[in-house]
Design a protein around this motif. Structure first.
Motif, PDB file in Angstrom:
ATOM      1  N   ALA A  56      -5.046  -5.681   2.339  1.00 33.39           N
ATOM      2  CA  ALA A  56      -3.950  -5.580   1.371  1.00 33.39           C
ATOM      3  C   ALA A  56      -3.297  -4.198   1.442  1.00 33.39           C
ATOM      4  CB  ALA A  56      -4.457  -5.863  -0.037  1.00 33.39           C
ATOM      5  N   ALA A  57      -4.104  -3.141   1.590  1.00 35.81           N
ATOM      6  CA  ALA A  57      -3.556  -1.787   1.720  1.00 35.81           C
ATOM      7  C   ALA A  57      -2.746  -1.674   3.009  1.00 35.81           C
ATOM      8  CB  ALA A  57      -4.681  -0.751   1.705  1.00 35.81           C
ATOM      9  N   ARG A  58      -3.267  -2.243   4.087  1.00 31.32           N
ATOM     10  CA  ARG A  58      -2.557  -2.216   5.378  1.00 31.32           C
ATOM     11  C   ARG A  58      -1.232  -2.970   5.287  1.00 31.32           C
ATOM     12  NH1 ARG A  58      -6.208  -4.730   8.721  1.00 31.32           N
ATOM     13  NH2 ARG A  58      -7.457  -2.847   8.583  1.00 31.32           N
ATOM     14  N   THR A  88       5.978   0.548  -3.741  1.00 30.70           N
ATOM     15  CA  THR A  88       5.197   0.008  -2.627  1.00 30.70           C
ATOM     16  C   THR A  88       4.133   1.014  -2.189  1.00 30.70           C
ATOM     17  OG1 THR A  88       7.080  -1.331  -1.923  1.00 30.70           O
ATOM     18  CG2 THR A  88       5.336  -0.965  -0.295  1.00 30.70           C
ATOM     19  N   GLU A  89       4.471   2.292  -2.229  1.00 31.24           N
ATOM     20  CA  GLU A  89       3.481   3.322  -1.898  1.00 31.24           C
ATOM     21  C   GLU A  89       2.344   3.315  -2.928  1.00 31.24           C
ATOM     22  OE1 GLU A  89       3.162   8.012  -0.656  1.00 31.24           O
ATOM     23  OE2 GLU A  89       5.025   7.285  -1.529  1.00 31.24           O
ATOM     24  N   ARG A  90       2.673   3.097  -4.195  1.00 29.93           N
ATOM     25  CA  ARG A  90       1.629   3.002  -5.222  1.00 29.93           C
ATOM     26  C   ARG A  90       0.728   1.785  -4.981  1.00 29.93           C
ATOM     27  NH1 ARG A  90       5.878   5.111  -8.270  1.00 29.93           N
ATOM     28  NH2 ARG A  90       6.573   3.091  -9.061  1.00 29.93           N
ATOM     29  N   HIS A  91       1.298   0.721  -4.422  1.00 35.18           N
ATOM     30  CA  HIS A  91       0.492  -0.454  -4.099  1.00 35.18           C
ATOM     31  C   HIS A  91      -0.528  -0.120  -3.008  1.00 35.18           C
ATOM     32  CE1 HIS A  91       4.038  -3.157  -5.554  1.00 35.18           C
ATOM     33  NE2 HIS A  91       3.402  -2.573  -6.550  1.00 35.18           N
ATOM     34  N   VAL A  92      -0.110   0.645  -2.005  1.00 37.81           N
ATOM     35  CA  VAL A  92      -1.041   1.067  -0.954  1.00 37.81           C
ATOM     36  C   VAL A  92      -2.228   1.775  -1.603  1.00 37.81           C
ATOM     37  CG1 VAL A  92      -1.373   2.585   1.051  1.00 37.81           C
ATOM     38  CG2 VAL A  92       0.758   1.297   0.821  1.00 37.81           C
ATOM     39  N   ALA A  94      -3.238   1.644  -4.750  1.00 40.54           N
ATOM     40  CA  ALA A  94      -3.988   0.774  -5.660  1.00 40.54           C
ATOM     41  C   ALA A  94      -5.033  -0.053  -4.913  1.00 40.54           C
ATOM     42  CB  ALA A  94      -3.029  -0.165  -6.405  1.00 40.54           C
ATOM     43  N   PHE A  95      -4.734  -0.394  -3.657  1.00 43.11           N
ATOM     44  CA  PHE A  95      -5.681  -1.150  -2.851  1.00 43.11           C
ATOM     45  C   PHE A  95      -6.679  -0.241  -2.132  1.00 43.11           C
ATOM     46  CE2 PHE A  95      -2.269  -4.471  -2.953  1.00 43.11           C
ATOM     47  CZ  PHE A  95      -3.016  -5.430  -3.604  1.00 43.11           C
ATOM     48  N   GLY A  96      -6.576   1.069  -2.371  1.00 40.28           N
ATOM     49  CA  GLY A  96      -7.537   1.998  -1.781  1.00 40.28           C
ATOM     50  C   GLY A  96      -7.061   2.670  -0.516  1.00 40.28           C
ATOM     51  N   GLY A  97      -5.813   2.452  -0.148  1.00 37.89           N
ATOM     52  CA  GLY A  97      -5.264   3.110   1.036  1.00 37.89           C
ATOM     53  C   GLY A  97      -4.824   4.525   0.716  1.00 37.89           C
ATOM     54  N   ALA A  98      -4.623   5.298   1.751  1.00 35.59           N
ATOM     55  CA  ALA A  98      -4.187   6.684   1.579  1.00 35.59           C
ATOM     56  C   ALA A  98      -2.678   6.727   1.350  1.00 35.59           C
ATOM     57  CB  ALA A  98      -4.542   7.495   2.817  1.00 35.59           C
ATOM     58  N   ALA A 144     -12.474 -11.601  -9.265  1.00 37.34           N
ATOM     59  CA  ALA A 144     -11.573 -11.521 -10.418  1.00 37.34           C
ATOM     60  C   ALA A 144     -10.726 -10.253 -10.450  1.00 37.34           C
ATOM     61  CB  ALA A 144     -12.364 -11.664 -11.710  1.00 37.34           C
ATOM     62  N   GLU A 145     -11.356  -9.091 -10.329  1.00 32.90           N
ATOM     63  CA  GLU A 145     -10.597  -7.838 -10.427  1.00 32.90           C
ATOM     64  C   GLU A 145      -9.554  -7.722  -9.314  1.00 32.90           C
ATOM     65  OE1 GLU A 145     -11.259  -3.059  -9.964  1.00 32.90           O
ATOM     66  OE2 GLU A 145     -12.972  -4.249 -10.606  1.00 32.90           O
ATOM     67  N   LEU A 146      -9.953  -8.041  -8.088  1.00 32.14           N
ATOM     68  CA  LEU A 146      -9.015  -7.976  -6.968  1.00 32.14           C
ATOM     69  C   LEU A 146      -7.941  -9.046  -7.109  1.00 32.14           C
ATOM     70  CD1 LEU A 146      -8.078  -6.755  -4.317  1.00 32.14           C
ATOM     71  CD2 LEU A 146      -9.763  -8.193  -3.130  1.00 32.14           C
TER      72      LEU A 146
END
Length: 167
Positions: A56-58, A88-92, A94-98, A144-146
């Motif tokens: 998801a981060a990718r 969209t950067e915040r989404h990266v 939120a999924f644990g991406g840098a 659930a959380e994801l």
């Protein structure tokens, strides 16, 4: 005879709201009963959840790159695309991406591309819709959380697609 206003082409507010309601219903169905921990019946393992988050981060980082490409091709769209790119950067993240720096940071001002603005916006909207649909499909296998995060980001993607096609 009274004047009847014309409705602009494209997705209607009702369509967007129905999509969000569907995502919410799917989220409720997916998150009911399980706590997303390993060992429960049908619950994904920790490593499976980690893979889903990484993917998801990718996916969000790839979409971020498309925003950067669009801004490089059509710098005049910065005011319209900047807030969507930032989200969209915040989404990266939120999924644990840098955090992904903008490709435009420190770059010389590009010249306008021969690609039409409407085509750039149309391509971004299609990418947002496609990713939103994939995220909604992934809810079924997510803990659930994801699943809640995927549904939220999918709804944001649907809203982005709407904003890109209206205006």
């Amino acid at each position: 005879m009274p004047h009847i206003p014309q409705v602009p082409p494209g997705p209607r507010r009702r369509t967007l709201l129905a999509s969000l309601a569907g995502a919410s219903a799917l989220l409720t169905a997916c998150s009911g009963g399980g706590d997303g921990t390993e060992g429960g019946s049908g619950a994904p393992s920790v490593s499976q959840e980690r893979r889903m988050r990484t993917q998801a981060a990718r996916d969000s980082a790839d979409l971020l790159g498309r925003y950067d490409d669009a801004l490089t091709a059509r710098p005049g769209l910065a005011g319209r695309l900047g807030p969507l790119r930032a989200e969209t950067e915040r989404h990266v993240q939120a999924f644990g991406g840098a955090a992904v720096p903008s490709r435009m940071a420190g770059a010389p001002a590009p010249t306008a591309s021969p690609v039409a603005e409407k085509d750039v916006l149309k391509a971004l909207a299609a990418a947002e819709r496609e990713l939103s649909d994939r995220r909604l499909a992934a809810l079924v296998d997510a803990p659930a959380e994801l699943a809640r995060l995927l549904a939220s980001v999918a709804a944001a993607g649907a809203a982005h697609a709407y904003l890109l096609t209206e205006g």
